[in-house]
Design an enzyme around this catalytic site. Structure first.
Site, PDB file in Angstrom:
ATOM      1  CE  LYS A  80      -4.556   0.820   0.496  1.00  0.00           C
ATOM      2  NZ  LYS A  80      -5.708   0.067   0.026  1.00  0.00           N
ATOM      3  N   GLY A 180     -24.238   3.635   2.998  1.00  0.00           N
ATOM      4  CA  GLY A 180     -23.325   4.275   2.047  1.00  0.00           C
ATOM      5  C   GLY A 180     -23.627   3.873   0.616  1.00  0.00           C
ATOM      6  CB  VAL A 184     -18.678  -0.262  -3.542  1.00  0.00           C
ATOM      7  CG1 VAL A 184     -19.018  -1.738  -3.433  1.00  0.00           C
ATOM      8  CG2 VAL A 184     -17.221  -0.091  -3.957  1.00  0.00           C
TER       9      VAL A 184
HETATM   10  P1  NAD Z   1     -17.100   6.119  -1.832  1.00  0.00           P
HETATM   11  O1  NAD Z   1     -16.348   7.197  -1.153  1.00  0.00           O
HETATM   12  O2  NAD Z   1     -17.420   6.243  -3.277  1.00  0.00           O
HETATM   13  O3  NAD Z   1     -18.486   5.844  -1.071  1.00  0.00           O
HETATM   14  C1  NAD Z   1     -18.648   5.920   0.297  1.00  0.00           C
HETATM   15  C2  NAD Z   1     -20.056   6.476   0.543  1.00  0.00           C
HETATM   16  O4  NAD Z   1     -20.318   6.415   1.939  1.00  0.00           O
HETATM   17  C3  NAD Z   1     -20.202   7.927   0.105  1.00  0.00           C
HETATM   18  O5  NAD Z   1     -21.367   8.069  -0.680  1.00  0.00           O
HETATM   19  C4  NAD Z   1     -20.293   8.688   1.422  1.00  0.00           C
HETATM   20  O6  NAD Z   1     -21.088   9.845   1.328  1.00  0.00           O
HETATM   21  C5  NAD Z   1     -20.943   7.629   2.316  1.00  0.00           C
HETATM   22  N1  NAD Z   1     -20.733   7.832   3.741  1.00  0.00           N
HETATM   23  C6  NAD Z   1     -19.638   8.301   4.387  1.00  0.00           C
HETATM   24  N2  NAD Z   1     -19.849   8.295   5.711  1.00  0.00           N
HETATM   25  C7  NAD Z   1     -21.079   7.771   5.908  1.00  0.00           C
HETATM   26  C8  NAD Z   1     -21.845   7.487   7.061  1.00  0.00           C
HETATM   27  N3  NAD Z   1     -21.396   7.726   8.284  1.00  0.00           N
HETATM   28  N4  NAD Z   1     -23.079   6.940   6.892  1.00  0.00           N
HETATM   29  C9  NAD Z   1     -23.547   6.680   5.655  1.00  0.00           C
HETATM   30  N5  NAD Z   1     -22.866   6.941   4.525  1.00  0.00           N
HETATM   31  C10 NAD Z   1     -21.656   7.480   4.652  1.00  0.00           C
HETATM   32  O7  NAD Z   1     -16.268   4.783  -1.544  1.00  0.00           O
HETATM   33  P2  NAD Z   1     -16.400   3.394  -2.306  1.00  0.00           P
HETATM   34  O8  NAD Z   1     -15.374   3.303  -3.359  1.00  0.00           O
HETATM   35  O9  NAD Z   1     -17.850   3.137  -2.615  1.00  0.00           O
HETATM   36  O10 NAD Z   1     -15.928   2.406  -1.138  1.00  0.00           O
HETATM   37  C11 NAD Z   1     -16.776   2.131  -0.036  1.00  0.00           C
HETATM   38  C12 NAD Z   1     -15.994   1.301   0.975  1.00  0.00           C
HETATM   39  O11 NAD Z   1     -15.563   0.089   0.365  1.00  0.00           O
HETATM   40  C13 NAD Z   1     -14.722   1.987   1.486  1.00  0.00           C
HETATM   41  O12 NAD Z   1     -14.540   1.637   2.824  1.00  0.00           O
HETATM   42  C14 NAD Z   1     -13.621   1.382   0.629  1.00  0.00           C
HETATM   43  O13 NAD Z   1     -12.381   1.390   1.296  1.00  0.00           O
HETATM   44  C15 NAD Z   1     -14.146  -0.035   0.452  1.00  0.00           C
HETATM   45  N6  NAD Z   1     -13.666  -0.714  -0.769  1.00  0.00           N
HETATM   46  C16 NAD Z   1     -13.876  -0.160  -1.987  1.00  0.00           C
HETATM   47  C17 NAD Z   1     -13.436  -0.819  -3.134  1.00  0.00           C
HETATM   48  C18 NAD Z   1     -13.687  -0.264  -4.517  1.00  0.00           C
HETATM   49  O14 NAD Z   1     -13.510  -1.001  -5.496  1.00  0.00           O
HETATM   50  N7  NAD Z   1     -14.093   0.984  -4.644  1.00  0.00           N
HETATM   51  C19 NAD Z   1     -12.777  -2.053  -3.009  1.00  0.00           C
HETATM   52  C20 NAD Z   1     -12.590  -2.606  -1.739  1.00  0.00           C
HETATM   53  C21 NAD Z   1     -13.042  -1.925  -0.610  1.00  0.00           C
END
Ligand code: NAD
Length: 364
Positions: A80, A180, A184
């Protein structure tokens, strides 16, 4: 913190501190383990309060990537990187290019991807100075944002957890609560809706909630109220550490499976969920769909969605296996996943060692 003791404790291989005065870059690349292949992991940009916070984060995340690759059958190692700074106010192409040159200098030992504070545009900038980057947008010759594949894998994990608690993986008529609706979570909502699930959703941003209500017939609740929703599956798709002392007793679900990393605030919360009779799909297995997609990209394989999604769908049977092993051993599912990942790493090290001995013993 005694750095070398910390590195020893979890067998980290390497840390590279990246400093570039001209661009203002202060970054760290951590390689945890390359037994299974070059270390792949996202580049995070975050305004850490202290350098130690950045170091602790990058070490923890790099180790997590080793386990994620090992449990999901991906032939990549764990690494990372982080850049210290606000992604909105301090990010520039010259800063990213400086980081990219450090990545290039590692000769492929570390491969970057997108993470919090970085996106596909940033991956295209990195691609200008290094080949060792994934999640590069289509127009720059890459496979693009992996979130869709992650969401598909999360849905497979949800099915496996549902099956463990109800005896059937059929989502039709089941109730899924999604925390959220970002890259994803919005796709998870769509997949679950297509399979006939009823949805309750929340987000701190209004727009994706409005869309889920209008397009998927979802019910919406305030962000903090999502823990109290009585449902079959709770799917955390926002921040980590949402299973903690404060929320533990509030969950009204039969199972938990989502995209967020480090869902359990502490590993003891896995045992606490088990005690409450709530099945848990380990986060780093359930959310490994994006990594599976990245593997295809770095191998240079054509980005054939059908083939990638076929691979990602195996997350369902893998999650099922982890749940079965946890039941047999009477331990939490995260602990079971850790043991299975460590077993694969141990076996790979043993085979690697045997192979090297054999190769060295052969006449030149
Ligand atoms: P993102 O930032 O696009 O989406 C996160 C969403 O959560 C946002 O819409 C945000 O407004 C919302 N949010 C933040 N705090 C919140 C709360 N307290 N209550 C409700 N909603 C809230 O991120 P993402 O890419 O969709 O990833 C989501 C999670 O999955 C992260 O933890 C990320 O590390 C993990 N992840 C993502 C991927 C990927 O391919 N994008 C892969 C593995 C893990």
């Amino acid at each position: 913190m005694d750095l070398f003791d910390r590195l020893d404790e979890h067998d980290y291989e390497k840390i590279v501190f990246c400093n570039d005065g001209a661009s203002g870059l202060r970054g760290i690349i951590a390689i945890h383990d390359t037994t299974l292949g070059p270390a792949l992991g996202g580049l995070r940009m975050f305004p850490y309060e202290t350098e130690e916070d950045a170091l602790v984060d990058v070490l923890r995340l790099a180790r997590g990537m080793t386990y994620k690759a090992a449990i999901s059958g991906v032939n990549l190692g764990g690494g990372k990187s982080v850049i210290i700074g606000g992604s909105r106010s301090e990010k520039s192409d010259s800063l990213l290019e400086a980081m990219g040159r450090f990545i290039e200098a590692m000769g492929g030992e570390y491969i970057a991807g997108q993470d919090i504070g970085t996106g596909s545009h940033d991956m295209a900038v990195l691609r200008g100075v290094t080949r060792h980057v994934s999640c590069v947008p289509h127009h720059a010759g890459g496979a693009g944002d992996p979130s869709h594949a992650t969401a598909y894998g999360v849905t497979c994990g949800i099915r496996a957890v549902l099956e463990a608690v109800t005896g059937s993986d059929d989502l039709a008529g089941r109730h899924v609560a999604i925390q959220g609706l970002g890259h994803v979570g919005a796709f998870v909502a769509r997949y679950c809706h297509e399979e006939g699930a009823r949805l309750t959703v929340c987000d701190i941003v209004e727009e994706p909630v409005r869309r889920a209500r209008e397009e998927l017939g979802a019910a919406a609740v305030a962000p903090d109220a999502i823990y109290d929703v009585e449902c079959d599956i709770f799917s955390p798709c926002s921040v980590g550490a949402i299973v903690n002392d404060r929320t533990l007793e509030r969950f009204r679900c039969a199972g938990i499976a989502g995209a967020a990393n480090n869902v359990l605030a502490e590993s003891r919360h896995g045992a606490a969920l088990m005690k409450r009779g709530i099945a848990y799909g380990p986060d780093y297995l359930v959310n490994s769909g994006g990594l599976i997609r990245c593997q295809e990209e770095v191998l240079g394989a054509p980005t054939d969605d059908a083939r990638i999604f076929e691979k990602v769908s195996q997350i369902q049977s893998q999650t099922r296996s982890v749940i079965r092993v946890a039941e047999e051993l009477g331990i939490g599912t995260e602990e079971a996943a850790n043991r299975m990942a460590e077993e694969r790493l141990h076996e790979a090290r043993r085979v690697g060692k045997a192979w090297n001995t054999l190769r060295n013993a052969r006449p030149a």
